[in-house]
Structure formats: structure tokens, C-alpha cells
Design an enzyme around this catalytic site. Structure first.
Site, PDB file in Angstrom:
ATOM      1  N   LYS A  61       0.815  -1.212   0.000  1.00 12.13           N
ATOM      2  CA  LYS A  61       0.000   0.000   0.000  1.00 12.13           C
ATOM      3  C   LYS A  61       0.853   1.269   0.000  1.00 12.13           C
ATOM      4  O   LYS A  61       0.367   2.355  -0.320  1.00 12.13           O
ATOM      5  CB  LYS A  61      -0.953   0.037   1.196  1.00 12.13           C
ATOM      6  CG  LYS A  61      -0.295   0.244   2.538  1.00 12.13           C
ATOM      7  CD  LYS A  61      -1.330   0.255   3.652  1.00 12.13           C
ATOM      8  CE  LYS A  61      -0.686   0.376   5.020  1.00 12.13           C
ATOM      9  NZ  LYS A  61       0.103   1.606   5.189  1.00 12.13           N
ATOM     10  N   ASP A  62       2.134   1.135   0.362  1.00 10.66           N
ATOM     11  CA  ASP A  62       3.017   2.296   0.371  1.00 10.66           C
ATOM     12  C   ASP A  62       3.699   2.535  -0.969  1.00 10.66           C
ATOM     13  O   ASP A  62       4.343   3.557  -1.165  1.00 10.66           O
ATOM     14  CB  ASP A  62       4.088   2.138   1.459  1.00 10.66           C
ATOM     15  CG  ASP A  62       3.505   2.184   2.861  1.00 10.66           C
ATOM     16  OD1 ASP A  62       2.454   2.822   3.027  1.00 10.66           O
ATOM     17  OD2 ASP A  62       4.086   1.582   3.777  1.00 10.66           O
ATOM     18  N   ARG A  71      -0.104   5.107  17.651  1.00 16.55           N
ATOM     19  CA  ARG A  71      -1.560   5.178  17.526  1.00 16.55           C
ATOM     20  C   ARG A  71      -2.257   4.459  18.683  1.00 16.55           C
ATOM     21  O   ARG A  71      -3.251   4.958  19.217  1.00 16.55           O
ATOM     22  CB  ARG A  71      -2.004   4.583  16.188  1.00 16.55           C
ATOM     23  CG  ARG A  71      -1.490   5.367  14.995  1.00 16.55           C
ATOM     24  CD  ARG A  71      -2.124   4.895  13.714  1.00 16.55           C
ATOM     25  NE  ARG A  71      -1.355   5.337  12.548  1.00 16.55           N
ATOM     26  CZ  ARG A  71      -1.792   5.313  11.309  1.00 16.55           C
ATOM     27  NH1 ARG A  71      -3.004   4.866  11.050  1.00 16.55           N
ATOM     28  NH2 ARG A  71      -1.055   5.724  10.306  1.00 16.55           N
ATOM     29  N   ARG A  95      -2.203   9.896  13.145  1.00 17.60           N
ATOM     30  CA  ARG A  95      -0.937   9.558  12.490  1.00 17.60           C
ATOM     31  C   ARG A  95      -0.012   8.854  13.454  1.00 17.60           C
ATOM     32  O   ARG A  95      -0.220   8.828  14.648  1.00 17.60           O
ATOM     33  CB  ARG A  95      -0.253  10.834  11.959  1.00 17.60           C
ATOM     34  CG  ARG A  95      -0.955  11.500  10.776  1.00 17.60           C
ATOM     35  CD  ARG A  95      -0.909  10.682   9.510  1.00 17.60           C
ATOM     36  NE  ARG A  95       0.397  10.088   9.273  1.00 17.60           N
ATOM     37  CZ  ARG A  95       1.451  10.738   8.797  1.00 17.60           C
ATOM     38  NH1 ARG A  95       1.344  12.013   8.489  1.00 17.60           N
ATOM     39  NH2 ARG A  95       2.595  10.124   8.612  1.00 17.60           N
ATOM     40  N   CYS A  98      -3.248   5.487   1.127  1.00 18.81           N
ATOM     41  CA  CYS A  98      -4.202   6.085   2.051  1.00 18.81           C
ATOM     42  C   CYS A  98      -4.888   7.316   1.470  1.00 18.81           C
ATOM     43  O   CYS A  98      -5.818   7.849   2.058  1.00 18.81           O
ATOM     44  CB  CYS A  98      -3.482   6.489   3.336  1.00 18.81           C
ATOM     45  SG  CYS A  98      -2.714   5.120   4.204  1.00 18.81           S
ATOM     46  N   ARG A 120      -9.667   6.156   2.050  1.00 23.57           N
ATOM     47  CA  ARG A 120     -10.409   4.971   1.613  1.00 23.57           C
ATOM     48  C   ARG A 120     -11.277   4.420   2.749  1.00 23.57           C
ATOM     49  O   ARG A 120     -12.465   4.132   2.568  1.00 23.57           O
ATOM     50  CB  ARG A 120      -9.422   3.887   1.144  1.00 23.57           C
ATOM     51  CG  ARG A 120     -10.077   2.542   0.854  1.00 23.57           C
ATOM     52  CD  ARG A 120      -9.034   1.481   0.512  1.00 23.57           C
ATOM     53  NE  ARG A 120      -8.053   1.285   1.562  1.00 23.57           N
ATOM     54  CZ  ARG A 120      -8.254   0.550   2.654  1.00 23.57           C
ATOM     55  NH1 ARG A 120      -9.410  -0.063   2.838  1.00 23.57           N
ATOM     56  NH2 ARG A 120      -7.303   0.416   3.563  1.00 23.57           N
ATOM     57  N   ARG A 121     -10.680   4.276   3.921  1.00 24.41           N
ATOM     58  CA  ARG A 121     -11.434   3.764   5.059  1.00 24.41           C
ATOM     59  C   ARG A 121     -12.520   4.746   5.489  1.00 24.41           C
ATOM     60  O   ARG A 121     -13.671   4.364   5.703  1.00 24.41           O
ATOM     61  CB  ARG A 121     -10.485   3.503   6.236  1.00 24.41           C
ATOM     62  CG  ARG A 121      -9.527   2.349   6.012  1.00 24.41           C
ATOM     63  CD  ARG A 121      -8.460   2.309   7.094  1.00 24.41           C
ATOM     64  NE  ARG A 121      -7.528   1.198   6.906  1.00 24.41           N
ATOM     65  CZ  ARG A 121      -6.299   1.173   7.420  1.00 24.41           C
ATOM     66  NH1 ARG A 121      -5.861   2.192   8.134  1.00 24.41           N
ATOM     67  NH2 ARG A 121      -5.516   0.129   7.218  1.00 24.41           N
TER      68      ARG A 121
END
Length: 266
Positions: free
Chosen positions: A43-44, A118, A112, A166, A94-95
Site C-alpha cells: 500500500k506504500d 496510535r 498519524r 491512504c 479509503r477507510r
């Protein structure tokens, strides 16, 4: 090695305005022969790899879904049963877009930092009722016990092999059944109110390819595959392209353009 995405923690990923936030420094080191290989979460990675680069290996897939981690005071609840206006932390457009549509009684706020940061923000403060994280990351860190809920495709579809990142409200769900590959793709407005979703399928080879059936390390979308027949790879790639074209023909580009404009203006 620290990257741009690791260093800038006070700004939403989608607002930083650079590409390759978690890969650029590592790729520069690879190009200078300072390192022999680099390891990323898919995803990165940017959708298009730099010239001369290839994805040399993809590890056995972990659970691709997103997970809900609740504040300890909400133990036993789900997103459905959290109180009205509960704040949910996620840095992913997206989420957020999908979950705003699915759970309109909840509020969503950027969060972040790495997993440790987190989880600490969640546990030690009252800012968030829950945060959304990749199930794969939690499991690989040995923190599977913190997962309160796995979000299925009816709640939140994932990114392609975690690709797309993201910053883009694009999501997919895939399934293989009876030698058929099913691909569902969707695009969303920032608040999830406007969306397009379509499903397509294609036949794929059921068995592993014999050596004579495998193309000689043909690269498809930057991935070098050596144990899957060229025909099966071609069909899978065409399925993705065809689904993207279908969504674009129905107005996906307009939805994403507006989403980007609104995100830039925030």
C-alpha cells in the site's frame, strides 16, 4: 531508514502533497547501490514503479482486511453499537469514505504515527473511541488480541494488495471460487455519499503452471511471477483493467476529481 512519511506526523497523509511518502528515500538508496533490496507494504508503493525497478517477491498474503481497535472503556462493542458521535481515528481516505457511508452515527478524525504511537493515543487519552488499522500489521506485530472487529467487504473493502495507499478513496474485494476470479471495485466521494461499485469475473487456471507454460519472467504491473501461467496472469490483469474502464465509463473519474479537490481545500 526514515522516510518523509515517517517524519511528518502532524499532517494527514492525504494532505502532505508528495508521492512515494514511504518509499522515496529507500529507492534512492537502492539506486545508489547502498542497499541490495528494500521491503515495503504494497500500500506504500506508488502505482507506477520507477524505471528499472521491479517487485521481486510478494510474501504469502496475510489477512487483507481492516480491523477495529477499541478504547478499553468500549470493550465488547462494535462500530454498530458505539455511542452516537463516537470519534474513530484513521488516516486513510479509503477507510473514512466507506465507514462514513456505512456508519453515519460516527465521527472520523485523522490519526498519524506508527502502530505503537496510535495505540498509545487511543489507550491513554479520551480523543478516540476506536481506531482503524490493518489487520495484517497487528497480527505481524503479535497484537492480534487488540483486534475487536474485522471489517468485512460489506463494511469496508480493502486496497489492491494494499496498493492505492491512504490518499485515494478507491477500494476492492477479490474472491476465487470454482476457478473463477471475482473482482469488486469501488470509488467514493470523501463523505461516502457518492459512490460507484461494480463486480466482474474471469476464469483462471486452477493448477500451478508447468515450466513450459510459464512465460520467461514476464513482468506484469511490476510483479515478476514464476509459478503462475502467463495466461492466468494476463486474464487477472485484464480483469483489473476492464473493471477500471467500466467504472470510469460510469463516472468514476468525476467522483475522484471532486474528492481530490475537496481534500486539497480542507
Amino acid at each position: 531508514m526514515s522516510t518523509t512519511g515517517d517524519k511528518i506526523l502532524d499532517t494527514a497523509l492525504s494532505k502532505i502533497g508528495e508521492k512515494s511518502l514511504f518509499t522515496k528515500e529507500l529507492e534512492n538508496a537502492l539506486e545508489r547501490n547502498e542497499v541490495d533490496l528494500v521491503v515495503h507494504s504494497l500500500k506504500d508503493l506508488p502505482t507506477t514503479l520507477p524505471p528499472g525497478f521491479t517487485i521481486g517477491s510478494v510474501l504469502k498474503r496475510e489477512n487483507p482486511h481492516d480491523a477495529v481497535v477499541l478504547h478499553p472503556k468500549h470493550a465488547g462493542k462494535t462500530l454498530d453499537t458505539l455511542p452516537e458521535k463516537s470519534v474513530i481515528g484513521t488516516s486513510s481516505l479509503r477507510r473514512a469514505a466507506q465507514l462514513k457511508k456505512r456508519f453515519p452515527h460516527l465521527d472520523f478524525k485523522d490519526i498519524r504515527g506508527n502502530l505503537n504511537t496510535r495505540l498509545k493515543k487511543l489507550d491513554e487519552k479520551e480523543d478516540f473511541a476506536a481506531i482503524i488499522l490493518a489487520a495484517a500489521g497487528l497480527k505481524r506485530m503479535g497484537w492480534e488480541r487488540r483486534i475487536s472487529q474485522i471489517l468485512g467487504p460489506e463494511d469496508c473493502m480493502y486496497a489492491v494488495g494494499q496498493e492505492g495507499g491512504c490518499s485515494v478513496p478507491v477500494a476492492v474485494h477479490t474472491m476465487v471460487k470454482d476457478s473463477q476470479l471475482y473482482l469488486t471495485g469501488a470509488v467514493y466521494s470523501l463523505d461516502g455519499s457518492d459512490s460507484l461499485k461494480e463486480t466482474m469475473q474471469t476464469g483462471i487456471a486452477a493448477a500451478a503452471a508447468s515450466p513450459e507454460e510459464v512465460d520467461e519472467q514476464v513482468q506484469r504491473v511490476g510483479v515478476t511471477a514464476s509459478k503462475i501461467s502467463g495466461e492466468a496472469q494476463d486474464r487477472a490483469e485484464r480483469l483489473g483493467v476492464d473493471l477500471a474502464k467500466l467504472l470510469l465509463s460510469k463516472g468514476a473519474k468525476e467522483i475522484l476529481t471532486v474528492a481530490r479537490q475537496l481534500n486539497d481545500a480542507r
